[in-house]
Design an enzyme around this catalytic site. Structure first.
Site, PDB file in Angstrom:
ATOM      1  N   GLY A 283       0.852  -1.191   0.000  1.00 44.61           N
ATOM      2  CA  GLY A 283       0.000   0.000   0.000  1.00 44.61           C
ATOM      3  C   GLY A 283       0.884   1.235   0.000  1.00 44.61           C
ATOM      4  O   GLY A 283       1.037   1.938  -0.997  1.00 44.61           O
ATOM      5  N   ARG A 284       1.532   1.455   1.147  1.00 47.61           N
ATOM      6  CA  ARG A 284       2.361   2.648   1.326  1.00 47.61           C
ATOM      7  C   ARG A 284       3.432   2.801   0.250  1.00 47.61           C
ATOM      8  O   ARG A 284       3.647   3.906  -0.258  1.00 47.61           O
ATOM      9  CB  ARG A 284       3.040   2.558   2.698  1.00 47.61           C
ATOM     10  CG  ARG A 284       3.777   3.814   3.096  1.00 47.61           C
ATOM     11  CD  ARG A 284       4.633   3.566   4.344  1.00 47.61           C
ATOM     12  NE  ARG A 284       3.961   2.809   5.365  1.00 47.61           N
ATOM     13  CZ  ARG A 284       3.298   3.332   6.395  1.00 47.61           C
ATOM     14  NH1 ARG A 284       3.229   4.644   6.530  1.00 47.61           N
ATOM     15  NH2 ARG A 284       2.715   2.558   7.289  1.00 47.61           N
ATOM     16  N   CYS A 351      -8.650  21.162  18.752  1.00 45.73           N
ATOM     17  CA  CYS A 351      -8.497  21.418  20.190  1.00 45.73           C
ATOM     18  C   CYS A 351      -7.924  20.199  20.906  1.00 45.73           C
ATOM     19  O   CYS A 351      -8.563  19.612  21.771  1.00 45.73           O
ATOM     20  CB  CYS A 351      -9.836  21.809  20.783  1.00 45.73           C
ATOM     21  SG  CYS A 351     -11.091  20.561  20.489  1.00 45.73           S
ATOM     22  N   GLU A 352      -6.733  19.794  20.501  1.00 41.43           N
ATOM     23  CA  GLU A 352      -6.031  18.658  21.107  1.00 41.43           C
ATOM     24  C   GLU A 352      -4.546  19.007  21.104  1.00 41.43           C
ATOM     25  O   GLU A 352      -4.019  19.436  20.071  1.00 41.43           O
ATOM     26  CB  GLU A 352      -6.181  17.387  20.245  1.00 41.43           C
ATOM     27  CG  GLU A 352      -7.577  16.923  19.983  1.00 41.43           C
ATOM     28  CD  GLU A 352      -8.072  15.893  20.985  1.00 41.43           C
ATOM     29  OE1 GLU A 352      -7.246  15.364  21.755  1.00 41.43           O
ATOM     30  OE2 GLU A 352      -9.285  15.654  20.997  1.00 41.43           O
TER      31      GLU A 352
HETATM   32  N1  LLP Z   1      -1.980  -6.261   3.878  1.00 37.90           N
HETATM   33  C1  LLP Z   1      -2.512  -6.268   5.108  1.00 37.90           C
HETATM   34  C2  LLP Z   1      -3.165  -7.482   5.592  1.00 37.90           C
HETATM   35  C3  LLP Z   1      -2.441  -5.120   5.910  1.00 37.90           C
HETATM   36  O1  LLP Z   1      -2.962  -5.127   7.135  1.00 37.90           O
HETATM   37  C4  LLP Z   1      -1.804  -3.946   5.406  1.00 37.90           C
HETATM   38  C5  LLP Z   1      -1.727  -2.719   6.201  1.00 37.90           C
HETATM   39  C6  LLP Z   1      -1.273  -3.994   4.096  1.00 37.90           C
HETATM   40  C7  LLP Z   1      -1.365  -5.166   3.366  1.00 37.90           C
HETATM   41  C8  LLP Z   1      -0.581  -2.816   3.476  1.00 37.90           C
HETATM   42  O2  LLP Z   1       0.556  -2.491   4.187  1.00 37.90           O
HETATM   43  P1  LLP Z   1       1.608  -1.399   3.646  1.00 37.90           P
HETATM   44  O3  LLP Z   1       2.263  -1.948   2.414  1.00 37.90           O
HETATM   45  O4  LLP Z   1       0.875  -0.155   3.354  1.00 37.90           O
HETATM   46  O5  LLP Z   1       2.572  -1.250   4.770  1.00 37.90           O
HETATM   47  N2  LLP Z   1      -2.145   3.653   9.254  1.00 37.90           N
HETATM   48  C9  LLP Z   1      -0.786   3.170   9.418  1.00 37.90           C
HETATM   49  C10 LLP Z   1      -0.532   1.919   8.604  1.00 37.90           C
HETATM   50  C11 LLP Z   1      -1.504   0.800   8.885  1.00 37.90           C
HETATM   51  C12 LLP Z   1      -1.256  -0.429   8.027  1.00 37.90           C
HETATM   52  C13 LLP Z   1      -2.357  -1.408   8.158  1.00 37.90           C
HETATM   53  N3  LLP Z   1      -2.216  -2.593   7.372  1.00 37.90           N
HETATM   54  C14 LLP Z   1       0.161   4.304   9.069  1.00 37.90           C
HETATM   55  O6  LLP Z   1      -0.284   5.403   8.757  1.00 37.90           O
HETATM   56  O7  LLP Z   1       1.381   4.138   9.140  1.00 37.90           O
END
Ligand code: LLP
Length: 421
Positions: A283-284, A351-352
């Site tokens: 994702g990221r 407001c945090e």
């Molecule tokens: N697959 C599963 C089962 C996941 O739980 C996640 C992310 C991904 C793939 C994708 O992961 P990535 O490649 O994006 O690392 N909100 C947090 C990140 C939460 C990730 C949750 N799961 C942040 O802003 O850092």
């Protein structure tokens, strides 16, 4: 050709002292859409996707973009157009993926806490694979599928008890985390359900965390999962894939970190032990560098101890990562003022006290009305935004080949109140 240059944010650059996204002036976009606004580079998304695809070129693989990182329709469509498949974490994300044109068979459905309704429609739609989180979930899937005379394609998510060495809130592969089933239970769970009506075991799944910046935990997770898959093969399961999840980190601080090709080099030797295709759920690493949140300075405050605050019109409501994880984002003025850098606390309007983007950050002078860009906000930015303090969700803009378009208009108070009586 991927150089170490391509590991850091390349899309948002100053030319003639003014920030542009792939050559399109940020100031000119803001003139018509106002602030706060998320601005994305289509080119950066394509490049990041291709970097992962090329890294795995020597091994059969499928990239399932994790919609949770950013599921704005235009971004999901763009990824589909360049050949990605999808990883959805909820019924809502499945529907977004479908509306963006993905076939159900190209979607993996992951995530803790899938509801009965979500499972029913995923099974009825013939979702590609359901990554089950527990024996109980497998049994519910089996019951639903067999009641509909169907066979659900499933993989079990294992929890390998590996420390991803990331932030505790985004580590998922430790025994103390709620995710998956303990590794030592996995083989028995598969074997006990080998002949269960309604289930077809097509894979194994692991995801140990996010923003992982060292290779070893990722390699160990792959090694562990492949070993399990080999045991299952010996038990007579004919698995179609090994799903390594996502987790690849990005360089928030501007210094290159691990590259997709380092990751591929570390895990491909493990994968070769079994030889079946790998599923990746990044994702990221696909969208993180591609987006910036652009905001305006609405107040500047100076305290007697020398502390200076720049208060923005965007805060934790638009981008919660710094408040939630203490995470670092580079912040740059759109038109940097001359003179020496000074120490700034860059804060939001909520407001945090945790509504802080950066503390004691060295930056050029800032004045009311100046624009700043918070970089590397393409992943887990707009998707985690909220209406706290009745702030409205920001507009989103995509820059592609020298042109920009609004891909999501700014929310209005009427949009919000339409749900209320
Ligand atoms: N697959 C599963 C089962 C996941 O739980 C996640 C992310 C991904 C793939 C994708 O992961 P990535 O490649 O994006 O690392 N909100 C947090 C990140 C939460 C990730 C949750 N799961 C942040 O802003 O850092």
């Amino acid at each position: 050709m991927i150089t170490s240059e391509s590991l850091v944010n390349q899309s948002f650059r100053h030319t003639d002292n003014t920030l542009a996204c792939d050559g399109v002036s940020i100031g000119s976009i803001v003139e018509s859409v106002a602030t706060p606004v998320y601005i994305y580079s289509a080119r950066a998304i394509r490049d990041a996707y291709r970097a992962i695809d090329e890294a795995f070129a020597s091994y059969p693989h499928a990239i399932h973009y994790a919609l949770k990182a950013n599921s704005t329709l235009a971004i999901v469509r763009l990824l589909r157009a360049i050949g990605s498949r999808a990883d959805a974490n909820s019924g809502g994300e499945i529907q977004v993926a479908r509306r963006a044109g993905f076939a159900s068979s190209d979607i993996v459905f992951t995530g803790v806490g899938k509801t009965r309704e979500e499972l029913e429609s995923a099974i009825a739609d013939g979702i590609g694979t359901i990554n089950a989180e527990s024996p109980g979930e497998l049994d519910r899937i089996a019951a639903i599928a067999s009641a509909h005379g169907r066979e659900a394609r499933v993989a079990l998510r294992v929890n390998p008890d590996i420390d991803a060495k990331s932030h505790p809130n985004i580590s998922t592969g430790l025994r103390i985390n709620k995710f998956g089933v303990p590794l030592q239970d996995a083989r028995a769970i598969y074997r006990e359900r080998r002949d269960t009506r309604g289930l077809r075991f097509v894979g194994v799944h692991v995801h140990i965390g996010s923003q992982i910046t060292t290779i070893e935990p990722l390699r160990r997770a792959a090694e562990t999962l492949v070993s399990l898959a080999l045991e299952l093969r010996a038990d007579g399961f004919s698995l179609e894939h090994v799903d390594l999840g996502g987790g690849l980190g990005i360089a928030y601080e501007g210094r290159p970190i691990i590259h997709p090709s380092d990751y591929a080099q570390a895990v491909i030797p493990e994968l070769k032990r079994i030889g079946i295709p790998v599923v990746l759920e990044p994702g990221r690493a696909v969208v993180g560098h591609a987006g910036a949140l652009v905001a305006r300075v609405v107040d500047v405050k100076r305290f007697p101890d020398g502390r200076q605050f720049a208060v923005l019109d965007a805060g934790m409501g638009e981008l919660i990562r710094p408040a939630l994880y203490g995470s670092y984002h580079q912040i740059v003025p759109v038109a940097p003022r001359p003179g020496a850098d000074r120490s700034w606390d860059i804060v939001g309007p909520i407001c945090e006290s945790s509504d802080v983007f950066a503390k004691e950050r060295m930056m050029p002078a800032l004045e009311v009305n100046d624009l700043v860009a918070i970089l590397d906000a393409g992943a887990y930015g707009s998707v985690m935004a909220s209406n706290y303090n009745r702030h409205l969700l920001p507009a989103e803009v995509m820059v592609d080949e020298g042109k920009w378009t609004t891909i999501r208009r700014r929310q209005t108070l009427d949009d919000v109140l339409a749900l209320e009586s």
